[in-house]
Design an enzyme around this catalytic site. Structure first.
Site, short mmCIF file in Angstrom:
data_model
loop_
_atom_site.label_atom_id
_atom_site.label_comp_id
_atom_site.label_asym_id
_atom_site.label_seq_id
_atom_site.Cartn_x
_atom_site.Cartn_y
_atom_site.Cartn_z
N HIS A 67 -9.53 14.78 3.47
CA HIS A 67 -8.73 15.15 5.12
C HIS A 67 -7.65 15.78 4.62
CE1 HIS A 67 -5.80 12.76 7.46
NE2 HIS A 67 -5.05 12.84 6.68
N ILE A 84 3.60 3.62 8.74
CA ILE A 84 1.99 2.67 9.38
C ILE A 84 1.37 1.72 9.71
CG2 ILE A 84 -0.61 3.29 8.70
CD1 ILE A 84 0.26 6.07 8.02
N GLY A 85 1.98 1.00 8.45
CA GLY A 85 2.35 -0.56 8.30
C GLY A 85 2.85 -1.32 9.25
N GLY A 121 -3.49 6.02 2.78
CA GLY A 121 -2.54 6.90 2.09
C GLY A 121 -2.97 8.31 1.23
N ASN A 151 0.98 10.34 -6.71
CA ASN A 151 0.74 9.30 -5.68
C ASN A 151 -0.97 9.13 -6.09
OD1 ASN A 151 1.66 9.41 -3.00
ND2 ASN A 151 1.19 10.46 -1.90
N ASP A 190 -8.85 11.52 11.89
CA ASP A 190 -9.43 13.72 11.88
C ASP A 190 -10.56 12.91 13.58
OD1 ASP A 190 -7.36 14.29 10.00
OD2 ASP A 190 -8.51 12.72 8.82
N GLY A 220 2.36 -1.01 0.62
CA GLY A 220 3.54 0.22 2.20
C GLY A 220 3.36 -0.67 3.70
P1 NAD Z 1 6.04 5.49 5.45
O1 NAD Z 1 6.62 6.41 4.07
O2 NAD Z 1 6.50 5.62 6.35
O3 NAD Z 1 5.88 4.04 4.49
C1 NAD Z 1 5.53 4.29 2.90
C2 NAD Z 1 5.64 2.55 2.42
O4 NAD Z 1 4.97 2.35 0.89
C3 NAD Z 1 7.08 2.42 2.11
O5 NAD Z 1 7.23 1.67 2.95
C4 NAD Z 1 7.35 2.16 0.92
O6 NAD Z 1 8.27 1.54 0.61
C5 NAD Z 1 5.40 1.62 0.56
N1 NAD Z 1 5.35 2.59 -0.71
C6 NAD Z 1 5.28 3.17 -2.10
N2 NAD Z 1 4.82 3.56 -3.12
C7 NAD Z 1 4.46 2.37 -3.07
C8 NAD Z 1 3.25 1.57 -3.62
N3 NAD Z 1 2.98 1.63 -5.21
N4 NAD Z 1 2.71 -0.15 -3.94
C9 NAD Z 1 3.37 -0.38 -2.22
N5 NAD Z 1 4.33 -0.05 -1.55
C10 NAD Z 1 4.45 1.47 -1.97
O7 NAD Z 1 4.13 6.19 4.88
P2 NAD Z 1 3.15 5.67 6.63
O8 NAD Z 1 3.73 6.88 7.70
O9 NAD Z 1 3.47 5.26 6.48
O10 NAD Z 1 2.52 6.92 5.38
C11 NAD Z 1 1.94 6.44 4.48
C12 NAD Z 1 0.75 6.84 3.77
O11 NAD Z 1 -0.45 7.26 4.88
C13 NAD Z 1 0.97 8.45 3.83
O12 NAD Z 1 0.44 9.18 1.97
C14 NAD Z 1 0.85 9.49 4.68
O13 NAD Z 1 0.37 10.10 4.16
C15 NAD Z 1 -0.72 8.70 5.08
N6 NAD Z 1 -1.31 9.23 6.06
C16 NAD Z 1 -2.38 9.23 5.96
C17 NAD Z 1 -3.03 9.46 6.88
C18 NAD Z 1 -5.18 10.27 7.18
O14 NAD Z 1 -5.77 9.80 8.15
N7 NAD Z 1 -5.73 8.99 5.73
C19 NAD Z 1 -2.72 9.59 8.66
C20 NAD Z 1 -1.24 9.58 8.77
C21 NAD Z 1 -0.85 9.57 7.00
C1 LMR Z 2 -1.98 13.32 9.24
O1 LMR Z 2 -3.09 13.46 9.62
O2 LMR Z 2 -1.20 12.71 10.57
C2 LMR Z 2 -1.51 12.70 7.93
O3 LMR Z 2 -2.42 12.93 7.30
C3 LMR Z 2 0.15 13.82 7.39
C4 LMR Z 2 -0.23 14.84 6.84
O4 LMR Z 2 0.09 14.73 6.35
O5 LMR Z 2 -1.39 15.95 6.91
#
Ligand code: NAD
Ligand code: LMR
Length: 338
Positions: A192, A21-22, A135, A110, A164, A16
């Site tokens: 989470h 995030i990436g 993710g 997912n 968190d 991703g």
């Molecule tokens: P985003 O939609 O901006 O980016 C996700 C990217 O992943 C996209 O570019 C998409 O093309 C790519 N993608 C989707 N499926 C894929 C696959 N199978 N293989 C490779 N790439 C793939 O989303 P984001 O804002 O970057 O968030 C990414 C993830 O992180 C989300 O699931 C979000 O909920 C999660 N997140 C987690 C936390 C945490 O604290 N754990 C915090 C924030 C966001």
């Molecule tokens: C966050 O904690 O900001 C992310 O995991 C976004 C969400 O889906 O809660």
């Protein structure tokens, strides 16, 4: 640093990588904030077909950043190629939650992605590869990936709850009117998600017990719900989920794991071993101490009061329900208890 002092390149895979995030994450990996300023990096960026065009732009920007530690950047949609030889794998790619969506809505879609990624890691990851799952739903995605990677240790898969922890530490610091560096031993237990338990029972502020500084009512009525719902609060304000802070937390989590963080406590969601009476085999966030080289140890034998026990059970139940809902993706457990 002279070139001669630099460590040979380590391959870091990011899924991703063209997402929000990436975009923030790869720049900071390239600048040496994750693995140290003497570590050369080969970045392996993994995206979907649709992600390839924006990813080309990210690669141009990486080039234009002229990062002295960045040895090589590759892009692929092929998991085996992307994960092959990667010492670190940051699994970020997933569909993010939008306004009004519940995490459960995303579960099935997912989890399937993470089953495929687990299989690929099992086939091509080098011995000792480290996996950080970002993710969502992060804990259950880590469980699914690990079950699909039977030749790897479950402990190699860590789901991120560092964001968190950072949110909790920042909120406590603000309340106590101290810099955030003066806060430690904040714990995130469990998932989470909004059931997580941000626990101040053992937290310290400038070396003093946090509970002697902030009152219980603030903790239960303000602190806990605000940390639990901070992800949603950011989504409501930005119209998109947190990205720069999530990338920053991933950098912190991997750096502490790899380089060590002394006797500080870092919350990480790791496979439960039954400690604290938590069901075996779910990815449950606990305080850990990071010794470096990705050796970590769960902080044991903390006294748990009645309120904490109740909160810890609630988030445990949610994780068990999440696991049950993806059982069809856990090889050998289809229709059977895990
Ligand atoms: P985003 O939609 O901006 O980016 C996700 C990217 O992943 C996209 O570019 C998409 O093309 C790519 N993608 C989707 N499926 C894929 C696959 N199978 N293989 C490779 N790439 C793939 O989303 P984001 O804002 O970057 O968030 C990414 C993830 O992180 C989300 O699931 C979000 O909920 C999660 N997140 C987690 C936390 C945490 O604290 N754990 C915090 C924030 C966001
Ligand atoms: C966050 O904690 O900001 C992310 O995991 C976004 C969400 O889906 O809660």
């Amino acid at each position: 640093t002279k070139t001669a002092d630099l460590l040979p390149p380590l391959k870091v895979a990011v899924t991703g990588a063209a997402g929000q995030i990436g975009y923030a994450l790869v720049m900071r990996i390239a600048s040496g904030e994750m693995l140290g300023k003497d570590q050369l990096i080969d970045l392996s960026l993994i995206e979907t077909d649709q992600g390839m065009s924006p990813l080309r732009g990210v690669m141009m920007e990486l080039e234009d950043g002229a990062f002295p530690l960045l040895n090589k950047v590759t892009a692929t949609t092929d998991l085996n190629e992307g994960f092959g030889d990667a010492a670190f794998n940051l699994l970020v790619g997933a569909t993010p939650r939008g306004p009004g969506m519940e995490r459960a809505d995303l579960m099935a879609a997912n989890a399937k992605i993470f089953a495929e990624q687990g299989k690929a890691l099992n086939d091509v990851a080098p011995i000792g590869a480290k996996i950080l799952v970002v993710g969502n739903p992060a804990n259950t995605n880590a469980l699914v990936a690990s079950h699909n990677a039977p030749d790897m240790w479950p402990e190699q898969f860590v789901a991120m709850t560092r964001l968190d922890q950072s949110r909790a530490a920042a909120l406590l610091a603000e309340k106590a009117d101290v810099p955030v560096k003066d806060v430690d031993r904040v714990i995130i237990w469990g998932n989470h998600s909004a059931t997580q338990y941000p626990d101040l029972s053992h937290a310290r502020v400038g070396g003093k017990w946090a509970k002697s500084i902030v009152d219980d009512k603030w903790i239960t009525d303000d602190f806990i719900p605000r940390v639990q719902k901070r992800g949603a609060e950011v989504i409501d304000a930005r119209g998109a989920s947190s990205a720069a802070s999530a990338a920053s937390a991933a950098i912190d989590a991997v750096r502490d794991m790899q380089l060590g963080s002394g006797d500080a406590w870092q919350s990480n969601a790791i496979p439960s071993d039954g400690s604290y009476g938590i069901a075996d085999g779910i990815w449950y966030s606990v305080p850990t101490v990071c010794h470096g080289d990705s050796h970590y140890r769960r902080v044991q034998k903390l006294p748990i009061d009645e309120f904490s026990a109740k909160m810890m059970t609630k988030t445990e139940k949610e994780l068990i329900a999440e696991r049950d809902s993806v059982r069809h993706l856990l090889p050998g457990h289809e229709g059977k208890p895990v």
